[in-house]
Motif scaffolding. Sequence first.
Motif, short mmCIF file in Angstrom:
data_model
loop_
_atom_site.label_atom_id
_atom_site.label_comp_id
_atom_site.label_asym_id
_atom_site.label_seq_id
_atom_site.Cartn_x
_atom_site.Cartn_y
_atom_site.Cartn_z
N ARG A 136 8.02 -3.99 55.53
CA ARG A 136 6.96 -4.87 55.06
C ARG A 136 5.81 -4.07 54.45
NH1 ARG A 136 6.61 -9.21 60.10
NH2 ARG A 136 8.80 -9.90 59.98
N ALA A 137 5.47 -2.97 55.10
CA ALA A 137 4.37 -2.15 54.58
C ALA A 137 4.75 -1.51 53.25
CB ALA A 137 3.99 -1.08 55.60
N TRP A 138 6.00 -1.10 53.09
CA TRP A 138 6.44 -0.51 51.82
C TRP A 138 6.37 -1.53 50.69
CZ3 TRP A 138 6.63 3.98 49.77
CH2 TRP A 138 6.84 5.13 50.56
N LEU A 139 6.80 -2.73 50.96
CA LEU A 139 6.76 -3.75 49.91
C LEU A 139 5.31 -4.07 49.52
CD1 LEU A 139 8.19 -5.65 48.05
CD2 LEU A 139 8.32 -7.32 49.89
N HIS A 140 4.47 -4.17 50.51
CA HIS A 140 3.06 -4.45 50.26
C HIS A 140 2.41 -3.34 49.43
CE1 HIS A 140 -1.17 -5.41 51.58
NE2 HIS A 140 -0.71 -6.61 51.32
N ARG A 141 2.70 -2.09 49.78
CA ARG A 141 2.19 -0.96 49.00
C ARG A 141 2.69 -1.02 47.56
NH1 ARG A 141 0.81 4.48 49.89
NH2 ARG A 141 -0.33 3.67 51.68
N SER A 142 3.94 -1.37 47.39
CA SER A 142 4.51 -1.44 46.04
C SER A 142 3.83 -2.50 45.18
CB SER A 142 6.01 -1.72 46.12
OG SER A 142 6.59 -1.79 44.84
N LEU A 143 3.48 -3.64 45.78
CA LEU A 143 2.81 -4.69 45.03
C LEU A 143 1.49 -4.21 44.45
CD1 LEU A 143 3.44 -7.74 47.39
CD2 LEU A 143 4.47 -7.36 45.14
N TRP A 144 0.71 -3.48 45.27
CA TRP A 144 -0.56 -2.97 44.77
C TRP A 144 -0.34 -1.84 43.76
CZ3 TRP A 144 -4.55 -5.76 44.74
CH2 TRP A 144 -4.88 -6.60 45.80
N ALA A 145 0.69 -0.99 43.99
CA ALA A 145 0.96 0.11 43.06
C ALA A 145 1.28 -0.42 41.67
CB ALA A 145 2.12 0.95 43.59
N ASN A 146 1.98 -1.54 41.59
CA ASN A 146 2.32 -2.12 40.29
C ASN A 146 1.08 -2.46 39.48
OD1 ASN A 146 5.15 -2.13 40.09
ND2 ASN A 146 5.29 -3.84 41.52
N HIS A 147 -0.03 -2.75 40.16
CA HIS A 147 -1.28 -3.05 39.47
C HIS A 147 -2.09 -1.80 39.16
CE1 HIS A 147 -0.98 -7.39 39.81
NE2 HIS A 147 -0.80 -7.31 41.12
N CYS A 148 -2.05 -0.82 40.05
CA CYS A 148 -3.07 0.23 40.06
C CYS A 148 -2.67 1.55 39.41
CB CYS A 148 -3.50 0.50 41.49
SG CYS A 148 -4.64 -0.76 42.15
N TYR A 149 -1.41 1.76 39.10
CA TYR A 149 -1.01 3.04 38.50
C TYR A 149 -0.86 2.91 36.99
CZ TYR A 149 -0.33 5.75 42.73
OH TYR A 149 -0.54 6.45 43.89
N ALA A 150 -1.45 3.88 36.27
CA ALA A 150 -1.22 4.02 34.84
C ALA A 150 -0.07 5.01 34.65
CB ALA A 150 -2.47 4.53 34.15
N PHE A 151 0.88 4.66 33.79
CA PHE A 151 2.04 5.53 33.60
C PHE A 151 2.76 5.18 32.29
CE2 PHE A 151 3.60 1.84 35.88
CZ PHE A 151 4.76 1.51 35.19
N LYS A 152 3.62 6.10 31.88
CA LYS A 152 4.57 5.86 30.81
C LYS A 152 5.96 6.20 31.35
CE LYS A 152 1.44 6.72 26.93
NZ LYS A 152 1.20 7.52 25.70
N ALA A 153 6.97 5.46 30.91
CA ALA A 153 8.30 5.65 31.46
C ALA A 153 9.37 5.29 30.44
CB ALA A 153 8.48 4.81 32.72
N ARG A 154 10.55 5.83 30.65
CA ARG A 154 11.76 5.40 29.95
C ARG A 154 12.67 4.75 30.99
NH1 ARG A 154 12.56 7.49 24.69
NH2 ARG A 154 10.46 7.77 23.85
N ALA A 155 13.37 3.70 30.57
CA ALA A 155 14.18 2.95 31.52
C ALA A 155 15.40 2.38 30.83
CB ALA A 155 13.35 1.81 32.14
N VAL A 156 16.36 1.93 31.64
CA VAL A 156 17.54 1.22 31.14
C VAL A 156 17.65 -0.10 31.89
CG1 VAL A 156 18.82 3.26 30.42
CG2 VAL A 156 19.08 2.40 32.76
N ARG A 157 18.13 -1.12 31.19
CA ARG A 157 18.39 -2.42 31.79
C ARG A 157 19.84 -2.78 31.52
NH1 ARG A 157 18.78 -7.70 30.52
NH2 ARG A 157 18.36 -7.35 28.31
N ILE A 158 20.58 -3.11 32.58
CA ILE A 158 21.99 -3.47 32.49
C ILE A 158 22.13 -4.91 32.92
CG2 ILE A 158 24.34 -2.88 33.18
CD1 ILE A 158 23.27 -0.11 34.00
N GLY A 159 22.55 -5.76 32.00
CA GLY A 159 22.70 -7.18 32.30
C GLY A 159 23.88 -7.76 31.58
N SER A 160 23.91 -9.09 31.48
CA SER A 160 25.03 -9.77 30.86
C SER A 160 25.14 -9.45 29.37
CB SER A 160 24.89 -11.28 31.05
OG SER A 160 23.68 -11.75 30.48
#
Length: 315
Positions: free
Chosen positions: A37-61
């Motif tokens: 629970r604490a990890w998920l809660h930390r992640s929610l705030w991190a999504n708002h508070c960190y500035a970053f650049k990234a490369r990613a892949v998305r695999i879907g239908s």
Amino acid sequence: MLVSTAAVAQVPPADEVVGERFDCLSLSEQPPPETARAWLHRSLWANHCYAFKARAVRIGSDGVRSLAISHDVVEGVEREVARFLDGPPVVFERRGRIGRLNWAEGESPVPASPEGIAEHLEGLYRLQLSGEERLANRNTVRLDIEPLDGLRYGHRFWLDKLTGLPLKQILLDEQGRVVETFQITQLHQPRLHRGAIDLDRRRPPPDYLWHPTWLPEGFISKPVEIRSPRHDDDIGHRVYSDGLATISVFVEPMAGTDQLIPGLHRLGVSHAAVRHRELGGQTRQVVAMGELPPRVLIRVADSVEWQAPVAGTSP
């Protein structure tokens, strides 16, 4: 999102959301989370508070696609841009403030979404930690989120141990099959925003003439801006969420040749249930869409009724 008193002590408690802003530097003062629970809660705030650049892949239908992603905060407002690097040149941009969980009702408090979501999910999902892995040259903890019913999808998150940012996400249908995988392959120097992020304004509940009479347990009306230049005043739009999954419902008069064929349509990892219904004295198109089991969306679309809201109740 499921949060206990012990878990809150390790991540920003509600009283650190001062006034209408959240101080991101408070994250650096918290000890590492110890529970799911604490990890998920930390992640929610991190999504708002960190500035970053990234490369990613998305695999879907629709296959495998690569993306460039950036997130920053300027004068208290978040800005996130996702740019597909192959296939059609598509760019998604999101700009805004930390959302609220509920519509404003008088003088009652309206918590920021990470706080409200953490409490709202209890009883809807089971959270557990499932070991550690190395992804994108960073150490992560795996967080499994299992629905407690067959009315929503499951999630797997691999969270960066240093920041709490999700480096990999998997969406699982009600049979446990992978629907979509999203993974960051390169995360460039994430930096905690040295300042505050504004909370979204308090929004009073609007008056609706229609509403779905059935939603899965835990789905509530979201106080979000739903007007768009693409939608005129005849198109009604409401958004419901349980904290992880979202259902969008559209109702509009039948006119012209742009109507959808009644039935179930697939839109990437989402589905859309389309119905033509007699509502408010005329035939209207009802669309319920989201990343949920198709039978759930069909039932939501079939349950829409046209009536004035009862005085003193929420929309």
